[in-house]
Design a protein around this motif. Structure first.
Motif, PDB file in Angstrom:
ATOM      1  N   LYS A 390       0.843  -1.190   0.000  1.00  0.00           N
ATOM      2  CA  LYS A 390       0.000   0.000   0.000  1.00  0.00           C
ATOM      3  C   LYS A 390       0.880   1.241   0.000  1.00  0.00           C
ATOM      4  N   ALA A 391       0.588   2.168  -0.912  1.00  0.00           N
ATOM      5  CA  ALA A 391       1.359   3.406  -0.991  1.00  0.00           C
ATOM      6  C   ALA A 391       0.921   4.356   0.111  1.00  0.00           C
ATOM      7  N   ARG A 393       1.041   7.561  -0.226  1.00  0.00           N
ATOM      8  CA  ARG A 393       0.303   8.590  -0.972  1.00  0.00           C
ATOM      9  C   ARG A 393      -0.085   7.980  -2.315  1.00  0.00           C
ATOM     10  N   PRO A 394      -1.224   7.277  -2.374  1.00  0.00           N
ATOM     11  CA  PRO A 394      -1.581   6.554  -3.599  1.00  0.00           C
ATOM     12  C   PRO A 394      -1.591   7.431  -4.840  1.00  0.00           C
ATOM     13  N   VAL A 395      -1.917   8.725  -4.703  1.00  0.00           N
ATOM     14  CA  VAL A 395      -1.972   9.594  -5.877  1.00  0.00           C
ATOM     15  C   VAL A 395      -0.604   9.742  -6.526  1.00  0.00           C
ATOM     16  N   ASP A 396       0.473   9.551  -5.733  1.00  0.00           N
ATOM     17  CA  ASP A 396       1.825   9.671  -6.263  1.00  0.00           C
ATOM     18  C   ASP A 396       2.402   8.336  -6.713  1.00  0.00           C
ATOM     19  N   GLY A 397       1.629   7.237  -6.591  1.00  0.00           N
ATOM     20  CA  GLY A 397       2.209   5.925  -6.844  1.00  0.00           C
ATOM     21  C   GLY A 397       3.109   5.547  -5.688  1.00  0.00           C
ATOM     22  N   GLY A 398       4.166   4.815  -5.977  1.00  0.00           N
ATOM     23  CA  GLY A 398       5.156   4.516  -4.949  1.00  0.00           C
ATOM     24  C   GLY A 398       4.765   3.425  -3.982  1.00  0.00           C
ATOM     25  N   ALA A 399       3.891   2.471  -4.389  1.00  0.00           N
ATOM     26  CA  ALA A 399       3.584   1.338  -3.520  1.00  0.00           C
ATOM     27  C   ALA A 399       4.819   0.454  -3.410  1.00  0.00           C
ATOM     28  N   PRO A 400       5.209   0.054  -2.213  1.00  0.00           N
ATOM     29  CA  PRO A 400       6.427  -0.756  -2.085  1.00  0.00           C
ATOM     30  C   PRO A 400       6.214  -2.170  -2.593  1.00  0.00           C
ATOM     31  N   LEU A 401       7.277  -2.771  -3.145  1.00  0.00           N
ATOM     32  CA  LEU A 401       7.238  -4.184  -3.492  1.00  0.00           C
ATOM     33  C   LEU A 401       7.328  -5.005  -2.217  1.00  0.00           C
TER      34      LEU A 401
END
Length: 593
Positions: A390-391, A393-401
């Motif tokens: 889960k990111a 800040r979902p709007v910026d992307g960046g969800a961790p692997l």
């Protein structure tokens, strides 16, 4: 959920700290001028400079047409970061005429008027470090034709930004952001009158970062080749600045440069471009050559492994494979699920590629570009070799692997007729009980790449998991695909009644793909995600679709060069470290699709 909340809180805390520090330095003393007029170290392109002079800002995948860039609402956070980082000054300086100079001076003055008191999105340590470096490097360009009173706000702002970095460099993430912040602080302390008090701490902190953040083989935690190039470039600038100021260069800085240079060379394809993995692109034209020239590290034998990548080379063909676990920690936010993916370049023409980073094109493209099926490897339908968390800040992307391969193996053999790699990863064991095993063998002359891809349930517990998956799917098998993404300039066609694919390169070379085993051979649409463009570039991918019905499924394939031409031969012989930079726009490879 708790981890996502903690990440979000840490990010908010850091932003508040940056905002407070930016306001706290409003009364910081101005720089008294330059110790000596600095020389520009950066590379820009004339055509891009002309575009920007006319008000065409193409940054982070967005084109904004304006002569008042600071009055426009940024279309994305990435655009705002790029705009406030001032990298685009390199191109204006390359244009170098009066119109470009007046535009640059006006936009810098407007930034000072609007944001110098600590407002706006540009007060992040890494962005501030990048901005200081550009302002210092292009000082002659930015101050020419102006009297002392007109330049006073420029030096006052440099003083405030230097004071901000002295307070907040520690808040920058380890890796490239930390090096950008410290590089800016060090160059300011060496170049600006009155900033000398920051020199000792900047030098010591940079030396410590070199020792801690550059591993013994010259790699960085993000495993992003383009980030490594940017770090290397910053370190060469710092080294030159220290020598120009007749200061002692710390041993860890020299040692880091010496470690990174061979690592960087191993990550470059035959055409000089970097392998595109984990958010990195091919690198700005000329940047690697310029940095390697500045570093002066002698060229030694080419390394066969670097920063978790394995390299095969034959003739003028290079193959670079992701042969390690995905990055973890903070770097997991940009890491790709690319285990065992490879790229292949022949002479000066990329052939097999990965899709690249979708970050400039928004969160959906960002996530799509990180998925396994956007890489030249095997993927199980509907799954990546690592999952996304889960990111903050979902709007910026960046969800961790998360939940990626725990074990990645690589074994190399070198023989007179070529070199081979045997690789594996267990990224599908938890979901399907399956291990991906890949064999790659490149002939000595670089004309033939032999491949073998296997999905197998290797242990009793794995076979039990696989059996449960088969039962859940009513014994229809587990569908998977073997993908080979092609560069946009490669022209593929199905041949031999759909049993082979011929790929023509602009140089005149023709490569032929064939396979043996279960499955159907298809040509499908794909995209090439590239910085400096308004939209993804359409291209093709060779796909072999199959299903595994028992404990093992194997596909053998070949990619062979069927034709050379005089044009292809002409590409041979260009020295990687001495290649001259090309203007992408002037060479019809430009920013506009």
């Amino acid at each position: 959920m708790q981890g996502g909340w903690n990440n979000g809180w840490s990010e908010r805390k850091r932003r508040w700290g940056n905002r407070w520090a930016a306001r706290a330095v409003r009364s910081a003393p101005a720089a008294g001028g330059f110790v000596s007029m600095p020389e520009p170290r950066t590379i820009g392109f004339f055509a891009r400079g002309k575009q920007i002079t006319q008000g065409n800002f193409l940054l982070a995948g967005h084109m904004v047409e304006t002569l008042e860039p600071w009055a426009v609402e940024p279309p994305s956070p990435g655009f705002a970061r790029a705009l406030h980082g001032f990298d685009w000054l390199d191109h204006l300086a390359a244009a170098g005429d009066r119109a470009a100079r007046l535009a640059a001076q006006g936009w810098v003055s407007d930034w000072i008027a609007r944001f110098d008191q600590g407002t706006g999105p540009g007060w992040e340590p890494d962005i501030t470090g990048r901005r200081i470096i550009r302002w210092v490097h292009h000082a002659i360009f930015l101050t020419a034709g102006r009297d002392g009173a007109e330049n006073a706000p420029f030096f006052a702002s440099l003083g405030r930004q230097t004071a901000f970095l002295a307070r907040r460099w520690r808040a920058a993430d380890p890796g490239l952001p930390r090096f950008e912040a410290l590089g800016g602080l060090l160059i300011a302390s060496l170049s600006l009158i009155g900033m000398e008090r920051h020199r000792a701490i900047a030098t010591e902190a940079l030396a410590r970062a070199c020792a801690e953040d550059i591993d013994e083989d010259g790699g960085i935690a993000s495993r992003n080749p383009e980030d490594l190039l940017e770090v290397f470039t910053l370190l060469t600038w710092a080294d030159l600045a220290l020598r120009d100021a007749e200061q002692t260069v710390p041993a860890p800085l020299d040692a880091a440069i010496a470690r990174i240079a061979p690592c960087l060379r191993a990550l470059r394809h035959a055409d000089g471009g970097l392998a595109r993995f984990h958010g990195g692109g091919r690198g700005m034209e000329g940047r690697a050559e310029h940095a390697l020239s500045n570093a002066g590290v002698p060229v030694g034998p080419k390394r066969v492994e670097a920063m978790g990548y394995a390299r095969l080379e034959g003739g003028r063909t290079t193959v670079i494979v992701d042969a390690a676990k995905p990055p973890s920690g903070a770097a997991a936010r940009i890491a790709h699920a690319s285990s065992l993916a490879f790229e292949l370049t022949s002479n000066r023409r990329p052939l097999i590629v990965n899709s690249g980073s979708g970050l400039p094109f928004g969160p959906e493209w960002e996530k799509a570009g990180r998925a396994t099926n956007s890489h030249s490897t095997l993927s199980i339908d509907g799954f990546s070799s690592a999952r996304f968390g889960k990111a903050s800040r979902p709007v910026d992307g960046g969800a961790p692997l998360v939940d990626g391969p725990r074990v990645v193996t690589v074994h190399r053999e070198d023989a007179r007729d070529g070199s081979s790699l045997l690789l594996s990863h267990d990224g599908y064991v938890t979901t399907h009980g399956l291990t991906h095993v890949r064999s790659l063998e490149l002939s000595h002359d670089g004309r033939m790449l032999l491949g073998e891809d296997t999905l197998a349930a290797l242990e009793p517990a794995h076979r039990k998991t696989f059996g449960q998956v088969l039962d859940a799917g009513k014994l229809r098998g587990v569908s998977y695909a073997l993908r080979f993404h092609l560069h946009p300039e490669a022209d593929p066609s199905l041949d031999l009644n759909g049993t082979a694919v011929s790929v023509a390169l602009p140089s005149g070379e023709i490569w032929v793909f064939r396979f043996d085993g279960p499955g159907r051979l298809l040509l499908e649409p794909s995209v090439y995600l590239e910085k400096g463009r308004l939209a993804p570039r359409p291209c093709h991918q060779i796909v072999v679709r199959a299903a595994i019905l028992d404990d093992t499924s194997q596909i053998n394939w070949t990619l062979a060069k069927a034709q050379d031409t005089p044009l292809a031969i002409r590409d041979i012989g260009r020295d990687d470290d001495l290649a001259m930079p090309r203007d992408p726009i002037a060479n019809d490879q430009g920013s506009l699709p």
